[in-house]
Design a protein around this motif. Structure first.
Motif, mmCIF file in Angstrom:
data_model
loop_
_atom_site.group_PDB
_atom_site.id
_atom_site.type_symbol
_atom_site.label_atom_id
_atom_site.label_comp_id
_atom_site.label_asym_id
_atom_site.label_seq_id
_atom_site.Cartn_x
_atom_site.Cartn_y
_atom_site.Cartn_z
ATOM 1 N N VAL A 226 -8.263 12.330 0.250
ATOM 2 C CA VAL A 226 -9.535 11.727 0.635
ATOM 3 C C VAL A 226 -9.315 10.243 0.903
ATOM 4 C CG1 VAL A 226 -11.933 11.335 -0.055
ATOM 5 C CG2 VAL A 226 -10.731 13.369 -0.874
ATOM 6 N N GLU A 227 -9.762 9.799 2.064
ATOM 7 C CA GLU A 227 -9.537 8.404 2.463
ATOM 8 C C GLU A 227 -10.785 7.868 3.175
ATOM 9 O OE1 GLU A 227 -7.093 5.913 2.197
ATOM 10 O OE2 GLU A 227 -8.677 4.871 3.289
ATOM 11 N N ILE A 228 -11.242 6.702 2.741
ATOM 12 C CA ILE A 228 -12.488 6.148 3.297
ATOM 13 C C ILE A 228 -12.279 5.477 4.666
ATOM 14 C CG2 ILE A 228 -12.343 3.821 2.249
ATOM 15 C CD1 ILE A 228 -15.357 4.185 1.538
ATOM 16 N N TYR B 197 0.832 -1.210 0.000
ATOM 17 C CA TYR B 197 0.000 0.000 0.000
ATOM 18 C C TYR B 197 0.867 1.262 0.000
ATOM 19 C CZ TYR B 197 -4.969 -1.332 0.561
ATOM 20 O OH TYR B 197 -6.255 -1.740 0.352
ATOM 21 N N SER B 198 1.937 1.254 0.764
ATOM 22 C CA SER B 198 2.717 2.491 0.913
ATOM 23 C C SER B 198 4.177 2.219 1.256
ATOM 24 C CB SER B 198 2.133 3.347 2.048
ATOM 25 O OG SER B 198 0.796 3.670 1.781
ATOM 26 N N PHE B 199 5.029 3.059 0.742
ATOM 27 C CA PHE B 199 6.467 3.071 1.035
ATOM 28 C C PHE B 199 7.204 1.833 0.513
ATOM 29 C CE2 PHE B 199 4.534 5.939 4.075
ATOM 30 C CZ PHE B 199 5.292 7.081 3.864
ATOM 31 N N VAL C 131 -5.121 9.569 -8.566
ATOM 32 C CA VAL C 131 -6.135 8.569 -8.214
ATOM 33 C C VAL C 131 -5.400 7.282 -7.857
ATOM 34 C CG1 VAL C 131 -8.205 7.339 -8.985
ATOM 35 C CG2 VAL C 131 -7.704 9.626 -9.896
ATOM 36 N N ASP C 132 -5.478 6.911 -6.583
ATOM 37 C CA ASP C 132 -4.737 5.730 -6.122
ATOM 38 C C ASP C 132 -5.636 4.953 -5.149
ATOM 39 O OD1 ASP C 132 -2.494 4.072 -5.969
ATOM 40 O OD2 ASP C 132 -1.711 5.118 -4.219
ATOM 41 N N LEU C 133 -6.721 4.419 -5.704
ATOM 42 C CA LEU C 133 -7.785 3.835 -4.883
ATOM 43 C C LEU C 133 -7.812 2.323 -5.038
ATOM 44 C CD1 LEU C 133 -10.318 6.557 -5.964
ATOM 45 C CD2 LEU C 133 -9.612 6.171 -3.590
ATOM 46 N N ASP D 131 -15.782 8.809 1.203
ATOM 47 C CA ASP D 131 -15.690 7.985 0.004
ATOM 48 C C ASP D 131 -15.291 8.909 -1.161
ATOM 49 O OD1 ASP D 131 -16.218 6.551 -2.329
ATOM 50 O OD2 ASP D 131 -17.870 5.450 -1.413
ATOM 51 N N ALA D 132 -14.211 8.568 -1.851
ATOM 52 C CA ALA D 132 -13.708 9.421 -2.932
ATOM 53 C C ALA D 132 -14.741 9.591 -4.043
ATOM 54 C CB ALA D 132 -12.428 8.811 -3.507
ATOM 55 N N PHE D 133 -15.561 8.584 -4.248
ATOM 56 C CA PHE D 133 -16.578 8.649 -5.301
ATOM 57 C C PHE D 133 -17.546 9.802 -5.019
ATOM 58 C CE2 PHE D 133 -20.369 7.263 -7.599
ATOM 59 C CZ PHE D 133 -19.822 6.838 -8.795
ATOM 60 N N GLY E 286 0.427 7.435 3.101
ATOM 61 C CA GLY E 286 0.848 8.794 2.722
ATOM 62 C C GLY E 286 2.184 8.844 2.005
ATOM 63 N N SER E 287 2.596 7.732 1.370
ATOM 64 C CA SER E 287 3.939 7.756 0.768
ATOM 65 C C SER E 287 4.051 8.750 -0.390
ATOM 66 C CB SER E 287 4.397 6.359 0.328
ATOM 67 O OG SER E 287 3.486 5.739 -0.517
ATOM 68 N N VAL E 288 2.946 8.946 -1.156
ATOM 69 C CA VAL E 288 3.065 9.895 -2.270
ATOM 70 C C VAL E 288 3.165 11.341 -1.756
ATOM 71 C CG1 VAL E 288 0.597 10.240 -2.824
ATOM 72 C CG2 VAL E 288 2.305 10.372 -4.631
ATOM 73 N N ILE E 289 2.634 11.588 -0.558
ATOM 74 C CA ILE E 289 2.790 12.934 0.035
ATOM 75 C C ILE E 289 4.271 13.163 0.341
ATOM 76 C CG2 ILE E 289 2.217 14.409 2.020
ATOM 77 C CD1 ILE E 289 -0.511 13.019 2.118
#
Ligand SMILES: C[S@@+](CC[C@H](N)C(=O)[O-])C[C@H]1O[C@@H](n2cnc3c(N)ncnc32)[C@H](O)[C@@H]1O
Length: 215
Positions: A92-94, A41-43, A137-139, A120-122, A73-76
Protein backbone atom coordinates in the motif's frame (compact mmCIF):
# COMPACT_ATOMS: atom_id res chain seq x y z
CA UNK A 1 28.09 3.50 -20.10
CA UNK A 2 26.00 5.48 -17.58
CA UNK A 3 26.55 2.66 -15.07
CA UNK A 4 30.33 2.75 -15.65
CA UNK A 5 30.42 6.53 -15.30
CA UNK A 6 28.62 6.24 -11.94
CA UNK A 7 31.79 4.67 -10.45
CA UNK A 8 33.54 8.02 -10.99
CA UNK A 9 30.68 10.50 -10.42
CA UNK A 10 27.31 9.70 -8.86
CA UNK A 11 24.50 10.56 -11.32
CA UNK A 12 21.44 12.16 -9.74
CA UNK A 13 17.95 12.72 -11.09
CA UNK A 14 15.40 14.81 -9.12
CA UNK A 15 11.67 14.09 -9.25
CA UNK A 16 8.84 16.14 -7.70
CA UNK A 17 6.47 13.82 -5.91
CA UNK A 18 2.85 14.14 -4.77
CA UNK A 19 3.44 13.54 -1.02
CA UNK A 20 7.20 13.28 -0.47
CA UNK A 21 8.61 16.58 -1.79
CA UNK A 22 11.59 16.34 -4.11
CA UNK A 23 12.97 12.81 -4.38
CA UNK A 24 16.45 11.93 -5.61
CA UNK A 25 17.42 8.91 -7.66
CA UNK A 26 21.17 8.43 -7.57
CA UNK A 27 23.25 5.95 -9.51
CA UNK A 28 26.38 5.40 -7.46
CA UNK A 29 28.96 2.65 -8.05
CA UNK A 30 26.52 1.00 -10.48
CA UNK A 31 23.69 0.87 -7.89
CA UNK A 32 20.55 3.00 -7.91
CA UNK A 33 19.19 4.39 -4.62
CA UNK A 34 16.10 6.45 -3.80
CA UNK A 35 16.39 9.26 -1.24
CA UNK A 36 14.13 11.95 0.16
CA UNK A 37 15.58 15.27 1.36
CA UNK A 38 16.90 13.87 4.66
CA UNK A 39 16.61 10.09 4.43
CA UNK A 40 17.33 7.03 2.36
CA UNK A 41 14.02 5.57 1.13
CA UNK A 42 15.13 2.47 -0.78
CA UNK A 43 18.11 0.34 -1.74
CA UNK A 44 20.51 1.88 0.81
CA UNK A 45 20.57 1.89 4.61
CA UNK A 46 16.76 1.50 4.71
CA UNK A 47 17.02 -1.84 2.91
CA UNK A 48 19.75 -3.03 5.31
CA UNK A 49 17.59 -2.01 8.31
CA UNK A 50 14.60 -4.04 7.10
CA UNK A 51 16.85 -7.00 6.18
CA UNK A 52 18.17 -7.01 9.75
CA UNK A 53 14.55 -7.25 10.97
CA UNK A 54 13.64 -9.96 8.46
CA UNK A 55 16.65 -12.05 9.46
CA UNK A 56 15.09 -12.32 12.95
CA UNK A 57 11.79 -13.70 11.55
CA UNK A 58 11.04 -17.28 10.55
CA UNK A 59 9.36 -17.07 7.12
CA UNK A 60 8.88 -20.84 6.73
CA UNK A 61 5.09 -20.76 7.17
CA UNK A 62 4.52 -17.29 5.73
CA UNK A 63 2.16 -17.26 2.75
CA UNK A 64 0.89 -13.69 2.67
CA UNK A 65 2.75 -10.43 3.30
CA UNK A 66 1.44 -6.87 3.54
CA UNK A 67 3.96 -4.05 3.08
CA UNK A 68 2.76 -0.61 4.14
CA UNK A 69 4.97 1.92 2.31
CA UNK A 70 6.22 0.73 -1.09
CA UNK A 71 8.99 3.30 -1.71
CA UNK A 72 11.20 1.97 -4.50
CA UNK A 73 10.32 -1.58 -3.43
CA UNK A 74 13.67 -2.60 -1.94
CA UNK A 75 12.10 -4.86 0.71
CA UNK A 76 10.23 -6.70 -2.06
CA UNK A 77 13.57 -7.40 -3.77
CA UNK A 78 15.05 -8.53 -0.43
CA UNK A 79 12.12 -10.87 0.23
CA UNK A 80 12.26 -12.41 -3.25
CA UNK A 81 16.03 -12.60 -3.76
CA UNK A 82 17.66 -12.83 -0.34
CA UNK A 83 14.93 -14.52 1.74
CA UNK A 84 13.57 -16.65 -1.14
CA UNK A 85 9.95 -15.77 -0.37
CA UNK A 86 7.74 -16.66 -3.33
CA UNK A 87 4.24 -16.15 -1.85
CA UNK A 88 1.74 -13.36 -2.22
CA UNK A 89 2.62 -9.72 -1.42
CA UNK A 90 0.20 -6.82 -1.08
CA UNK A 91 1.64 -3.33 -0.78
CA UNK A 92 0.00 0.00 0.00
CA UNK A 93 1.46 3.33 -1.08
CA UNK A 94 -0.09 6.80 -0.85
CA UNK A 95 2.12 8.50 -3.43
CA UNK A 96 1.36 7.84 -7.13
CA UNK A 97 4.77 9.25 -8.16
CA UNK A 98 6.50 6.70 -5.90
CA UNK A 99 4.54 3.85 -7.49
CA UNK A 100 5.70 5.06 -10.92
CA UNK A 101 9.31 5.29 -9.69
CA UNK A 102 9.12 1.72 -8.31
CA UNK A 103 7.84 0.50 -11.70
CA UNK A 104 10.01 2.53 -14.05
CA UNK A 105 13.27 2.70 -12.12
CA UNK A 106 13.28 -0.49 -10.02
CA UNK A 107 11.27 -3.00 -12.09
CA UNK A 108 8.53 -3.51 -9.50
CA UNK A 109 5.55 -4.71 -11.54
CA UNK A 110 2.12 -5.90 -10.51
CA UNK A 111 1.44 -9.60 -11.03
CA UNK A 112 -0.66 -12.41 -9.60
CA UNK A 113 1.75 -12.47 -6.65
CA UNK A 114 2.16 -8.70 -6.22
CA UNK A 115 -0.72 -6.27 -5.74
CA UNK A 116 -0.05 -2.55 -5.40
CA UNK A 117 -2.76 -0.36 -3.84
CA UNK A 118 -2.55 3.42 -4.23
CA UNK A 119 -4.15 4.29 -0.86
CA UNK A 120 -3.52 5.77 2.56
CA UNK A 121 -2.26 2.87 4.70
CA UNK A 122 -4.22 4.17 7.69
CA UNK A 123 -7.50 3.72 5.78
CA UNK A 124 -6.43 0.42 4.23
CA UNK A 125 -5.89 -1.34 7.56
CA UNK A 126 -9.22 0.04 8.82
CA UNK A 127 -11.21 -1.40 5.96
CA UNK A 128 -9.41 -4.57 5.01
CA UNK A 129 -11.00 -7.78 6.22
CA UNK A 130 -8.47 -10.47 5.33
CA UNK A 131 -5.45 -11.75 7.32
CA UNK A 132 -1.71 -11.50 6.69
CA UNK A 133 1.06 -13.73 8.06
CA UNK A 134 3.58 -10.87 8.02
CA UNK A 135 2.89 -7.14 8.06
CA UNK A 136 5.81 -4.80 7.38
CA UNK A 137 5.16 -1.22 8.47
CA UNK A 138 7.59 1.14 6.77
CA UNK A 139 5.74 4.46 6.55
CA UNK A 140 7.73 7.67 6.37
CA UNK A 141 7.37 11.14 4.95
CA UNK A 142 11.01 12.16 4.60
CA UNK A 143 12.67 11.06 7.86
CA UNK A 144 9.52 11.05 10.03
CA UNK A 145 6.76 8.51 10.59
CA UNK A 146 3.42 10.41 10.30
CA UNK A 147 2.03 10.67 13.86
CA UNK A 148 -1.19 8.76 13.13
CA UNK A 149 0.89 5.59 12.68
CA UNK A 150 1.99 5.80 16.34
CA UNK A 151 -1.65 5.76 17.48
CA UNK A 152 -3.49 3.06 19.41
CA UNK A 153 -6.17 3.03 16.70
CA UNK A 154 -3.67 2.15 13.96
CA UNK A 155 -1.92 -0.53 16.08
CA UNK A 156 -5.30 -2.04 16.99
CA UNK A 157 -6.28 -2.21 13.32
CA UNK A 158 -2.98 -3.93 12.46
CA UNK A 159 -3.81 -6.64 14.98
CA UNK A 160 -7.24 -7.25 13.47
CA UNK A 161 -5.65 -8.21 10.13
CA UNK A 162 -2.76 -10.24 11.56
CA UNK A 163 -3.14 -14.00 11.22
CA UNK A 164 -3.01 -16.29 14.27
CA UNK A 165 0.70 -17.04 14.15
CA UNK A 166 1.54 -13.85 12.30
CA UNK A 167 4.31 -11.28 12.80
CA UNK A 168 4.49 -7.49 12.50
CA UNK A 169 7.80 -5.86 11.59
CA UNK A 170 7.38 -2.18 12.45
CA UNK A 171 10.08 0.30 11.45
CA UNK A 172 9.28 2.95 14.03
CA UNK A 173 12.15 5.29 13.06
CA UNK A 174 12.85 7.11 16.34
CA UNK A 175 16.12 7.64 18.17
CA UNK A 176 16.76 8.46 21.83
CA UNK A 177 14.27 11.35 21.69
CA UNK A 178 11.48 8.90 20.84
CA UNK A 179 11.52 6.88 24.09
CA UNK A 180 8.03 8.08 25.09
CA UNK A 181 6.49 7.10 21.74
CA UNK A 182 8.21 3.73 21.91
CA UNK A 183 6.81 3.13 25.40
CA UNK A 184 3.31 3.99 24.15
CA UNK A 185 3.63 1.61 21.20
CA UNK A 186 4.84 -1.25 23.40
CA UNK A 187 1.90 -0.54 25.69
CA UNK A 188 -0.62 -0.82 22.81
CA UNK A 189 0.82 -4.16 21.73
CA UNK A 190 1.19 -5.64 25.22
CA UNK A 191 -2.53 -5.15 25.97
CA UNK A 192 -2.98 -8.48 24.22
CA UNK A 193 -1.28 -11.27 26.19
CA UNK A 194 -1.04 -13.48 23.11
CA UNK A 195 1.65 -11.16 21.70
CA UNK A 196 5.38 -10.92 22.32
CA UNK A 197 7.31 -7.77 21.44
CA UNK A 198 11.00 -7.60 20.66
CA UNK A 199 12.71 -4.21 20.26
CA UNK A 200 15.84 -3.83 18.12
CA UNK A 201 17.42 -0.44 18.73
CA UNK A 202 19.93 1.68 16.88
CA UNK A 203 19.99 -0.37 13.67
CA UNK A 204 22.44 1.30 11.26
CA UNK A 205 22.91 3.85 14.08
CA UNK A 206 19.48 5.36 13.44
CA UNK A 207 16.37 3.20 13.54
CA UNK A 208 14.34 1.18 16.00
CA UNK A 209 12.47 -1.92 14.84
CA UNK A 210 9.66 -3.65 16.68
CA UNK A 211 8.97 -7.31 16.02
CA UNK A 212 5.57 -8.39 17.32
CA UNK A 213 4.64 -12.08 17.28
CA UNK A 214 1.15 -13.48 17.67
CA UNK A 215 0.92 -16.90 19.32
C1 LIG B 1 10.99 4.59 3.45
S1 LIG B 1 9.79 4.57 2.19
C2 LIG B 1 9.37 2.85 2.06
C3 LIG B 1 10.52 2.03 1.52
C4 LIG B 1 10.11 0.63 1.09
N1 LIG B 1 9.49 -0.14 2.14
C5 LIG B 1 11.25 -0.15 0.50
O1 LIG B 1 11.50 -1.27 0.96
O2 LIG B 1 11.89 0.33 -0.43
C6 LIG B 1 8.35 5.20 3.01
C7 LIG B 1 7.12 5.22 2.15
O3 LIG B 1 5.96 5.41 2.97
C8 LIG B 1 5.00 6.04 2.13
N2 LIG B 1 3.91 6.60 2.95
C9 LIG B 1 3.97 7.63 3.82
N3 LIG B 1 2.75 7.88 4.35
C10 LIG B 1 1.90 6.96 3.83
C11 LIG B 1 0.50 6.69 4.00
N4 LIG B 1 -0.27 7.45 4.79
N5 LIG B 1 -0.03 5.65 3.33
C12 LIG B 1 0.73 4.89 2.48
N6 LIG B 1 2.04 5.13 2.24
C13 LIG B 1 2.64 6.14 2.92
C14 LIG B 1 5.84 7.10 1.43
O4 LIG B 1 5.17 7.66 0.33
C15 LIG B 1 7.10 6.33 1.11
O5 LIG B 1 7.02 5.75 -0.18
Amino acid sequence: MKKLFSYIYPITKRINSDHNGVLELTLVNGRKVLDSKNANYSFGSLQRILEKGLSEIDLTNTNSILILGLGGGSVIKSLRNKFRYSGEIHTVEIDRTIIDIAKNEFDIHESEKLHIYNKDAFEYVKQYSSFYDLIIVDLFIDDKVPLKFYSQGFCGNLLTILSKKGTILFNVGLNESGEEKLKDLLGYFSINNKLTCNTLKNIEGTNTLLIINNF
